[in-house]
Scaffold this active site. Structure first.
Site, PDB file in Angstrom:
ATOM      1  N   TYR A 140      59.240 146.406  -0.809  1.00 42.17           N
ATOM      2  CA  TYR A 140      59.844 147.718  -0.471  1.00 42.17           C
ATOM      3  C   TYR A 140      58.798 148.916  -0.053  1.00 42.17           C
ATOM      4  O   TYR A 140      57.965 148.925  -0.787  1.00 42.17           O
ATOM      5  CB  TYR A 140      60.562 147.904  -2.050  1.00 42.17           C
ATOM      6  CG  TYR A 140      61.471 149.224  -1.888  1.00 42.17           C
ATOM      7  CD1 TYR A 140      61.544 150.046  -0.974  1.00 42.17           C
ATOM      8  CD2 TYR A 140      62.332 149.390  -3.169  1.00 42.17           C
ATOM      9  CE1 TYR A 140      62.387 151.038  -1.200  1.00 42.17           C
ATOM     10  CE2 TYR A 140      63.218 150.398  -3.285  1.00 42.17           C
ATOM     11  CZ  TYR A 140      63.416 151.417  -2.198  1.00 42.17           C
ATOM     12  OH  TYR A 140      64.457 152.083  -2.357  1.00 42.17           O
ATOM     13  N   CYS A 141      59.101 149.485   1.014  1.00 47.53           N
ATOM     14  CA  CYS A 141      58.521 150.569   1.481  1.00 47.53           C
ATOM     15  C   CYS A 141      56.994 150.107   1.596  1.00 47.53           C
ATOM     16  O   CYS A 141      56.835 149.270   2.473  1.00 47.53           O
ATOM     17  CB  CYS A 141      58.590 151.748   0.313  1.00 47.53           C
ATOM     18  SG  CYS A 141      57.832 153.223   0.972  1.00 47.53           S
ATOM     19  N   ILE A 142      56.136 150.801   0.886  1.00 52.21           N
ATOM     20  CA  ILE A 142      54.562 150.352   1.220  1.00 52.21           C
ATOM     21  C   ILE A 142      54.458 148.903   0.664  1.00 52.21           C
ATOM     22  O   ILE A 142      53.575 148.146   1.207  1.00 52.21           O
ATOM     23  CB  ILE A 142      53.676 151.300   0.567  1.00 52.21           C
ATOM     24  CG1 ILE A 142      52.273 150.997   0.923  1.00 52.21           C
ATOM     25  CG2 ILE A 142      53.785 151.504  -1.082  1.00 52.21           C
ATOM     26  CD1 ILE A 142      51.315 152.335   0.393  1.00 52.21           C
TER      27      ILE A 142
ATOM     28  N   GLY B 275      56.530 146.695   1.391  1.00 50.55           N
ATOM     29  CA  GLY B 275      56.789 145.988   2.511  1.00 50.55           C
ATOM     30  C   GLY B 275      55.740 145.929   3.653  1.00 50.55           C
ATOM     31  O   GLY B 275      55.377 144.841   4.274  1.00 50.55           O
TER      32      GLY B 275
END
Length: 600
Positions: free
Chosen positions: A332-334, A336
């Protein structure tokens, strides 16, 4: 006889107000003296414009005066708009029905009080502000010749300026505040001043706006409540395995790598909107990385360490506990971004632990870094690094302020009005509790991330960066991938997320959800909200992809589960209890690391 109790009550009220004002005066004086003592002899070499905003606006002004015709046209347009507004207001005061000259955006909640539309004076103030702010933002946006970074910085901080000047933010031009002041005899303003002083004290002289009643929530009690066990722990993370809720589970386990900029429990706020619980209910064996809230002792932890001690360690533990050779992974986000790095690292090392990968609102190409990129240029980053190196980490509060500025009206000014002008306590809202539960970041890791990803955009390049001595090549990633982006995301713009289609060489299913960075992801099917777009075509550009995409109503979660089950397998394995003979449970979920607050 009737007057005596009233007189006594009045005396008591006067005495109460006197004591309140005396307390406020004493605390105000103490705060001012403390602040002066701490900051009165500051270092004159300390930059007073760490974000280099002044230079950006100087350059914008220089470009503007080189094109006076465009500026005159903008001013004439504003003058014509004001003429129309004056005419419209005059007609309305004489009883005529008129259409507004300027209206707030549909999602602008600042002017929701009925008086902004029903009262001619406040309606004029509102429209005058909207016209002026629109003129200001349009004028700076039309300046020619600015480089992209400067143009984005000018646009962003012009918006901050116009939002700060909204008439809703001032007592004398806010009808709701004026009404509350009349009804309470000014008690709202006294309460607001007390709230202001408390927030200054909480921030040790800096304003730390209280957004939520923190006493209304407790991690593990009414947020982050999904049952499970911590089955592994190292310096940087605890790995949580959740209790199954089905008799049978899919063979391949699921490992979630959340961002370390916030706590993992955005995916486990409440049972009704918990992605973690929902995934468990679908028959997945779910593991989640819970990052530590680092302090100066972890200042030298690098991005390499986060990769090796984070997802790669988690994959290893999950396979050993479940007896499987592979896992399905979510970033998720960073988280990811880190997952993408880990996949490229494992591809180079010949490690095939990950069977499929899912990315929530993730950037791997930072050419358009979203609004966070406004804060990152060489001078700004050098100033930030100097500050981080003094402490060993980036304060969580500083990062939270940056993110709040991206939604200033909702996450800053609405609380200024509620807390300081209306004198109310913040509403107990679990999402805002999570948002205020900020985390620190080690200096070495965060500097590497900002420089190599945001500033220099090296990750997208073959062998652009090396991690743990291994050159990173995203094109070596061939695992099946599901990438979900959100259409109104200001942090990870969806068109930037779309680049994953061209960076990985394996099959990619790209999905676009409505709404933003949080709401578009935390959107359970039962809520029946928003929509999402899918396409079987891999287009060259994001716009081409969207033109050919099909819209579906509701949550994208079931679409993901259908895709994930192809790689996880149908639920045929007996449900697994957390831990194993080797990895014995260390603590109940949500563990110890998530309870470490940056303000402790």
């Amino acid at each position: 006889m009737d007057n005596q109790p009233s007189s006594a009550t009045d005396s008591q009220d006067s005495a109460g107000i006197h004591m309140t004002m005396a307390d406020i005066a004493e605390r105000s004086q103490r705060l001012v003296l403390d602040f002066v003592t701490r900051h009165g002899t500051g270092n004159v070499d300390t930059p007073n414009d760490p974000l280099n905003i002044g230079q950006a606006f100087l350059e914008m002004t220089a470009r503007m005066v080189q094109d006076p015709v465009r500026l005159v046209e903008a001013n004439m347009s504003l003058w014509n708009d004001y003429m129309n507004l004056w005419q419209s207001t005059a007609q309305r005061m004489m009883g005529a029905d008129t259409d507004p000259v300027a209206e707030p955006a549909g999602d602008d909640r600042r002017f929701k009080d009925a008086a902004w539309s029903e009262n001619e004076v406040f309606d004029y103030i509102k429209q005058s502000y909207l016209l002026t702010s629109r003129w200001m933002q349009t004028t700076v946006a039309d300046v020619q010749g600015l480089d992209d970074s400067t143009a984005k910085k000018v646009d962003f901080f012009t918006r901050q300026f116009t939002e700060a000047l909204s008439p809703t933010n001032f007592a004398m031009t806010n009808p709701e505040v004026l009404r509350a002041t009349a009804e309470t005899g000014g008690e709202n303003l006294l309460n607001g001043l007390q709230n202001l002083l408390e927030d200054l004290e909480e921030g040790d002289g800096s304003l730390s706006i209280k957004m939520v009643d923190k006493d209304a929530f407790e991690v593990g009690v009414n947020v982050a409540t999904s049952p499970g066990k911590v089955v592994f722990r190292n310096d940087l993370m605890e790995l949580i395995q959740y209790e199954p809720t089905t008799d049978k589970v899919s063979p391949v386990p699921l490992v979630i790598v959340p961002p370390w900029i916030n706590k993992f429990y955005i995916l486990d706020l409440r049972p009704k909107n918990s992605f973690i619980k929902w995934a468990v209910d679908q028959g997945h064996t779910v593991f989640v990385v819970s990052w530590v809230n680092p302090d100066a002792e972890l200042a030298q932890k690098t991005f390499d360490d986060y990769m090796l001690e984070g997802p790669i360690a988690a994959f290893d533990v999950a396979t050993k506990i479940t007896g499987q050779k592979q896992v399905n992974a979510i970033g998720y986000c960073i988280g990811g971004t880190l997952l993408g790095c880990a996949l490229a690292y494992m591809a180079a090392k010949g490690i095939e632990t990950v069977k499929s990968a899912t990315f929530f609102t993730t950037m791997l190409d930072f050419e358009d870094g979203g609004e966070l990129g406004v804060f990152i240029d060489e001078e700004s980053l050098s100033n930030l690094e100097s500050k981080m190196n003094e402490r060993g980490f980036l304060e969580g509060r500083e990062m939270a302020t940056t993110f709040n500025m991206m939604r200033g009206n909702d996450l800053i000014w609405s609380f200024v009005v509620n807390n300081y002008l209306l004198g109310k306590e913040p509403f107990p809202f679990d999402l805002l509790y999570w948002n205020s539960d900020s985390t620190r970041m080690p200096a070495a890791m965060h500097s590497f991330y900002l420089r190599n990803m945001y500033l220099e955009n090296k990750l997208k390049d073959k062998n652009g960066i090396s991690l743990a001595g291994v050159p990173i090549d995203l094109s070596a990633v061939k695992v099946p991938t599901y990438a979900i982006a959100t259409r109104e995301d200001h942090i990870a713009p969806w068109k930037s997320s779309y680049a994953i289609n061209h960076l990985f060489t394996g099959p990619v299913r790209f999905v676009l959800s409505a709404s933003g960075h949080i709401a578009g992801i935390v959107n359970p099917p039962a809520a029946e909200k928003y929509c999402y777009w899918t396409s079987m075509t891999k287009a060259d550009t994001a716009d081409e992809w969207l033109d050919g995409a099909k819209q579906a109503d509701g949550s994208w979660w079931p679409d993901w589960d259908k895709w994930a089950k192809k790689h996880a397998g149908k639920p045929t394995v007996k449900a697994r209890k957390p831990g194993s003979a080797i990895f014995k449970p260390l603590a109940d979920a949500p563990g110890d690391y998530v309870r470490m607050r940056a303000d402790d």
